[in-house]
Design a protein around this motif. Structure first.
Motif, PDB file in Angstrom:
ATOM      1  N   THR A   1      43.723 -57.002  -1.203  1.00 56.58           N
ATOM      2  CA  THR A   1      44.412 -56.693  -2.457  1.00 56.58           C
ATOM      3  C   THR A   1      44.700 -55.205  -2.605  1.00 56.58           C
ATOM      4  O   THR A   1      43.947 -54.360  -2.128  1.00 56.58           O
TER       5      THR A   1
ATOM      6  N   ARG B   1      27.701 -58.354  -3.583  1.00 56.96           N
ATOM      7  CA  ARG B   1      28.011 -59.182  -4.759  1.00 56.96           C
ATOM      8  C   ARG B   1      27.179 -60.434  -4.641  1.00 56.96           C
ATOM      9  O   ARG B   1      27.347 -61.209  -3.698  1.00 56.96           O
TER      10      ARG B   1
ATOM     11  N   PHE C   1      31.986 -60.047 -13.936  1.00 53.73           N
ATOM     12  CA  PHE C   1      31.268 -59.983 -12.669  1.00 53.73           C
ATOM     13  C   PHE C   1      29.767 -59.785 -12.859  1.00 53.73           C
ATOM     14  O   PHE C   1      29.020 -59.826 -11.888  1.00 53.73           O
TER      15      PHE C   1
ATOM     16  N   GLU D   1      26.914 -61.086 -10.875  1.00 48.55           N
ATOM     17  CA  GLU D   1      26.883 -60.853  -9.428  1.00 48.55           C
ATOM     18  C   GLU D   1      26.357 -59.475  -9.044  1.00 48.55           C
ATOM     19  O   GLU D   1      26.250 -59.157  -7.864  1.00 48.55           O
ATOM     20  N   VAL D   2      26.063 -58.650 -10.028  1.00 47.50           N
ATOM     21  CA  VAL D   2      25.591 -57.312  -9.691  1.00 47.50           C
ATOM     22  C   VAL D   2      24.111 -57.363  -9.314  1.00 47.50           C
ATOM     23  O   VAL D   2      23.296 -57.952 -10.025  1.00 47.50           O
TER      24      VAL D   2
ATOM     25  N   SER E   1      43.832 -48.788  -6.509  1.00 49.31           N
ATOM     26  CA  SER E   1      42.697 -49.073  -5.628  1.00 49.31           C
ATOM     27  C   SER E   1      43.076 -50.248  -4.744  1.00 49.31           C
ATOM     28  O   SER E   1      43.850 -51.120  -5.157  1.00 49.31           O
TER      29      SER E   1
ATOM     30  N   GLU F   1      34.672 -48.232  -8.136  1.00 51.55           N
ATOM     31  CA  GLU F   1      35.490 -47.593  -9.171  1.00 51.55           C
ATOM     32  C   GLU F   1      34.662 -46.658 -10.056  1.00 51.55           C
ATOM     33  O   GLU F   1      34.996 -45.488 -10.231  1.00 51.55           O
TER      34      GLU F   1
ATOM     35  N   VAL G   1      33.584 -55.216 -15.995  1.00 56.58           N
ATOM     36  CA  VAL G   1      32.382 -55.660 -15.282  1.00 56.58           C
ATOM     37  C   VAL G   1      31.901 -56.997 -15.833  1.00 56.58           C
ATOM     38  O   VAL G   1      31.324 -57.802 -15.114  1.00 56.58           O
TER      39      VAL G   1
ATOM     40  N   HIS H   1      40.871 -45.379  -3.107  1.00 60.59           N
ATOM     41  CA  HIS H   1      40.957 -45.038  -4.538  1.00 60.59           C
ATOM     42  C   HIS H   1      41.787 -43.771  -4.660  1.00 60.59           C
ATOM     43  O   HIS H   1      41.341 -42.703  -4.251  1.00 60.59           O
TER      44      HIS H   1
ATOM     45  N   PHE I   1      43.272 -58.402 -11.195  1.00 52.96           N
ATOM     46  CA  PHE I   1      42.064 -57.682 -11.570  1.00 52.96           C
ATOM     47  C   PHE I   1      42.257 -57.197 -13.010  1.00 52.96           C
ATOM     48  O   PHE I   1      43.263 -56.551 -13.322  1.00 52.96           O
TER      49      PHE I   1
ATOM     50  N   HIS J   1      45.806 -52.759  -5.829  1.00 55.38           N
ATOM     51  CA  HIS J   1      46.035 -52.743  -7.281  1.00 55.38           C
ATOM     52  C   HIS J   1      46.712 -51.470  -7.740  1.00 55.38           C
ATOM     53  O   HIS J   1      46.368 -50.388  -7.274  1.00 55.38           O
TER      54      HIS J   1
ATOM     55  N   THR K   1      31.570 -52.617  -5.990  1.00 56.28           N
ATOM     56  CA  THR K   1      32.838 -51.935  -5.757  1.00 56.28           C
ATOM     57  C   THR K   1      32.597 -50.541  -6.352  1.00 56.28           C
ATOM     58  O   THR K   1      31.667 -50.365  -7.128  1.00 56.28           O
TER      59      THR K   1
ATOM     60  N   GLU L   1      37.565 -49.296   0.870  1.00 58.33           N
ATOM     61  CA  GLU L   1      38.118 -49.253  -0.477  1.00 58.33           C
ATOM     62  C   GLU L   1      38.842 -47.925  -0.650  1.00 58.33           C
ATOM     63  O   GLU L   1      38.275 -46.858  -0.470  1.00 58.33           O
TER      64      GLU L   1
HETATM   65  C1  86X Z   1      37.481 -55.906  -8.574  1.00 59.55           C
HETATM   66  C2  86X Z   1      38.709 -54.135  -7.477  1.00 59.55           C
HETATM   67  C3  86X Z   1      39.058 -53.342  -6.237  1.00 59.55           C
HETATM   68  C4  86X Z   1      38.449 -51.525  -4.802  1.00 59.55           C
HETATM   69  C5  86X Z   1      39.557 -54.098  -5.111  1.00 59.55           C
HETATM   70  O1  86X Z   1      39.927 -55.254  -5.227  1.00 59.55           O
HETATM   71  C6  86X Z   1      39.788 -53.393  -3.860  1.00 59.55           C
HETATM   72  C7  86X Z   1      38.916 -52.235  -3.598  1.00 59.55           C
HETATM   73  N1  86X Z   1      38.080 -52.379  -5.867  1.00 59.55           N
HETATM   74  C8  86X Z   1      37.607 -55.118  -7.332  1.00 59.55           C
HETATM   75  N2  86X Z   1      36.164 -55.723  -9.116  1.00 59.55           N
HETATM   76  C9  86X Z   1      35.155 -56.513  -8.713  1.00 59.55           C
HETATM   77  O2  86X Z   1      35.313 -57.371  -7.879  1.00 59.55           O
HETATM   78  C10 86X Z   1      33.864 -56.297  -9.289  1.00 59.55           C
HETATM   79  C11 86X Z   1      32.781 -57.070  -8.921  1.00 59.55           C
HETATM   80  C12 86X Z   1      31.578 -56.843  -9.513  1.00 59.55           C
HETATM   81 CL1  86X Z   1      30.215 -57.760  -9.066  1.00 59.55          CL
HETATM   82  C13 86X Z   1      31.452 -55.836 -10.472  1.00 59.55           C
HETATM   83  F1  86X Z   1      30.268 -55.652 -11.015  1.00 59.55           F
HETATM   84  C14 86X Z   1      32.526 -55.058 -10.848  1.00 59.55           C
HETATM   85  C15 86X Z   1      33.751 -55.281 -10.260  1.00 59.55           C
HETATM   86  N3  86X Z   1      34.822 -54.529 -10.600  1.00 59.55           N
HETATM   87  C16 86X Z   1      35.997 -54.759 -10.027  1.00 59.55           C
END
Ligand code: 86X
Length: 644
Positions: free
Chosen positions: A382, A294, A239, A242-243, A413, A265, A236, A315, A358, A384, A263, A313
């Protein structure tokens, strides 16, 4: 008449007289005939009418009934505030069905049912709504292109050219074709029905495909507890800025802030840990269609980069690595098909470099598209392979088939967003507007009759009748069709209108066609026209739609290939990048080299180039080939470019 009521009416009468006098004294009753004057005049006229009503009420037989109305009016001591000056703040519109007790609105005052006797009144004493130049964020002048004023109300289309000013062209096309409207929160856009229906087509197709693979849909909450995100701190971190957080409800601070999902996860894997106990609980393959937020600080672009967007998404969790890896590539190919088969946009499938993957993933794959106008690569979607990184973090552990042996789940994911629509618009749109690929077009055909002034009423009726008939049979054949029978627009205007909206085929029906039993099919993508007998329309249309779909891809693919160069030396590499092309170059796969290239290729006004992906389809790497940037033995061909 009852004394009390008479008193009430008398008071009303006097109040109205005083008001009228005050109004006259204020000098607002103008002598000039301009629109401001008419506001003043009608205000005054309203008062005069009021006075006449009062007088009638005092003398009429049904005085008491009228008196009640007047008493109501009197209760509204603030009536004056309704005599708005043109510049005054717009007043709140009261609910139409239930006016506030004791209030009488100017509109109602003049409505016939409330007017006693034979008073005739001119249109409602007006509520001024003059044109005001606005600084409203919803209508920023630079964005709509409309506020340049010169634009006539009936003029359709774009006044920026795709080749000349691409970003202005894009800003105009998304609004003018009615895909999006701007919104008061920066970086957020309204998806209008046309845009949403494109998303629906993508969604419906992809949803059916993943269900076929054995994936199920579900829905997790929008909100994520702080502690969940902290658990994934390492990933995180990059990122964090951006939260978006919710910290308050009403006036009280929340005990702990709650994140809005960027996202899912963390939200999902906490729960997966409780669901997955044994190998019998695997595979677990879930997907959700959702919105995510974001809080980007880079320049937002509708569809391409927005602060809230829609996506799916996926998972999933498996017992073994091979199963997981197979899925990563299966999904990646579905993404390729969304772009190539539905949107007619060519893409390249590949693996991300270590820099670009990622951080939480074992490896990241993507489909990469390209925008020739600005020479930028754009990540299309994407998929992953997360390996066991997350299952170890979140304790997603299961009993294997071997007794007393536990293992961590293998996870993937994958995600596809509304960015798809932006890439499609940029790829196919032209100076007349959208060009929609038939498979995702909300409308595939529009029927436009073209009567001329010489046509008799009878012949015109026959033409409209035939248009209706063709429309109905096309619709019955399962083709998405509309008819434009509007009489207040010329055929030429209608052509522009539907071209702007990107409808793949226009079916024209003119006077000669009526005699010959034919119609014209005009293609949006090429402008080509063909004559078709009425009887052949419903067999020809589906074939033509598919031809258009295929031709649009072929054309886009040729452009794409024309933007793809190979370079084995730095100078050739830079020359290609500066020609706004993508470059396939041999590379030793070193993180530091990618960083160095990014820096070295950046100049004032142009960002640096990075790897878009390492394409799955590799040209032959001849023994002894060295990296274009480091001179070390090359490990692969990487695709480089400036990117979104
Ligand atoms: C990356 C990962 C992934 C599921 C995908 O690319 C496809 C669908 N998730 C995404 N990722 C972030 O972009 C991200 C952004 C923010 Cl602001 C955050 F707080 C955590 C994040 N974790 C993963």
């Amino acid at each position: 008449m009852h004394d009390k009521k008479f008193q009430v009416i008398l008071t009303a009468f006097l109040v109205d007289i005083v008001r009228a006098l005050t109004f006259l004294r204020s000098g607002r009753l103008p002598y000039l005939i301009n629109w401001e004057a008419s506001i003043g005049n009608t205000t005054f006229i309203t008062l005069v009418i009021s006075i006449i009503i009062d007088l009638k009420a005092m003398t009429a037989e049904d005085g008491p009934q009228i008196a009640e109305t007047v008493a109501d009016k009197l209760a509204d001591v603030n009536l004056d505030t309704k005599h708005k000056e043109p510049n005054a703040k717009k007043e709140k519109k009261p609910k139409a069905d239930k006016p506030k007790q004791g209030t009488i609105l100017l509109d109602t005052l003049s409505s016939p049912s409330l007017l006693p006797l034979n008073l005739t009144v001119h249109p409602p004493p007006c509520r001024p709504t003059p044109f005001q130049p606005t600084t409203d964020p919803l209508f920023p002048p630079s964005i709509t292109g409309r506020s340049k004023e010169v634009k006539k109300e009936t003029k359709l289309g774009l006044n920026a050219k795709k080749e000349e000013d691409f970003s202005e062209w894009y800003s105009q096309i998304v609004v003018e074709s009615e895909l999006i409207s701007y919104y008061a929160v920066s970086g957020c856009y309204i998806l209008r029905p046309t845009a949403y229906s494109i998303w629906d087509s993508i969604k419906n197709w992809f949803d059916a495909e993943i269900k076929e693979m054995g994936v199920e849909n579900c829905y997790f909450p929008l909100f994520i507890p702080e502690e969940y995100l902290l658990k994934e701190k390492d990933h995180v971190e990059g990122f964090a800025a951006e939260v978006a957080w919710v910290t308050r409800s009403g006036n009280s601070e929340l005990e702990r802030p709650i994140a809005i999902r960027p996202t899912s996860e963390t939200a999902m894997y906490k729960t997966y840990a409780t669901w997955i106990r044994s190998h019998r609980d695997l595979p677990l393959r879930l997907n959700q269609w959702a919105n995510v937020v974001r809080w980007e600080f880079k320049h937002p672009t509708p569809f391409i980069r927005s602060r809230e967007f829609l996506w799916q998404e996926g998972h999933t969790a498996f017992a073994t690595q091979p199963e997981a890896e197979t899925e990563v590539y299966e999904v990646l190919d579905l993404y390729r098909r969304v772009y190539e088969d539905l949107l007619a946009v060519p893409v390249i499938k590949g693996k991300k470099s270590d820099n670009e993957k990622f951080a939480g993933a074992l490896f990241t794959t993507s489909v990469e598209a390209f925008i020739p106008m600005n020479g930028r690569g754009v990540q299309g979607a994407t998929s992953h392979c997360l390996g066991q990184n997350f299952s170890k973090m979140f304790d997603i552990e299961f009993e294997t088939e071997v007794e007393d042996k536990k293992d961590f789940a293998w996870q993937n994911s994958w995600g596809l967003t509304t960015r798809t629509i932006g890439v499609m618009i940029m790829t196919h749109g032209d100076d007349k507007g959208l060009v929609l690929p038939p498979r995702v077009a909300h409308l595939q055909v529009v029927v436009v009759p073209i009567p001329n002034s010489k046509l008799s009423e009878e012949d015109k009726a026959a033409m409209l009748g035939k248009s209706e008939e063709l429309y109905t049979s096309i619709k019955k054949a399962g083709i998405r069709v509309n008819k434009d029978l509007r009489e207040n627009y010329t055929p030429g205007w209608k052509y522009n209108y539907w071209e702007l909206r990107g409808v793949p085929i226009r079916l024209e029906l003119g006077p000669k066609d009526m005699v010959n039993g034919v119609c014209v099919l005009a293609r949006r993508d090429t402008g080509a026209k063909e004559l078709v007998a009425w009887g052949d329309v419903i067999t020809r249309l589906p074939v033509l739609l598919e031809e258009i779909q295929a031709d649009m891809f072929t054309k886009a693919k040729a452009t794409f290939d024309g933007c793809l160069e190979r370079a084995t030396k730095w100078d050739d590499f830079m020359a290609a990048i500066d020609r706004k092309h993508m470059v396939l170059a041999p590379w030793a796969d070193e993180v530091e080299v990618e960083e160095m290239v990014k820096k070295k290729s950046a100049s004032e006004g142009a960002m640096g180039a990075k790897t878009l992906c390492i394409p799955m389809e590799q040209p032959e790497l001849v023994e002894g080939t060295v990296c274009f940037a480091s001179g070390k033995p090359a490990k692969n061909w990487a695709l480089w470019g400036r990117s979104y």
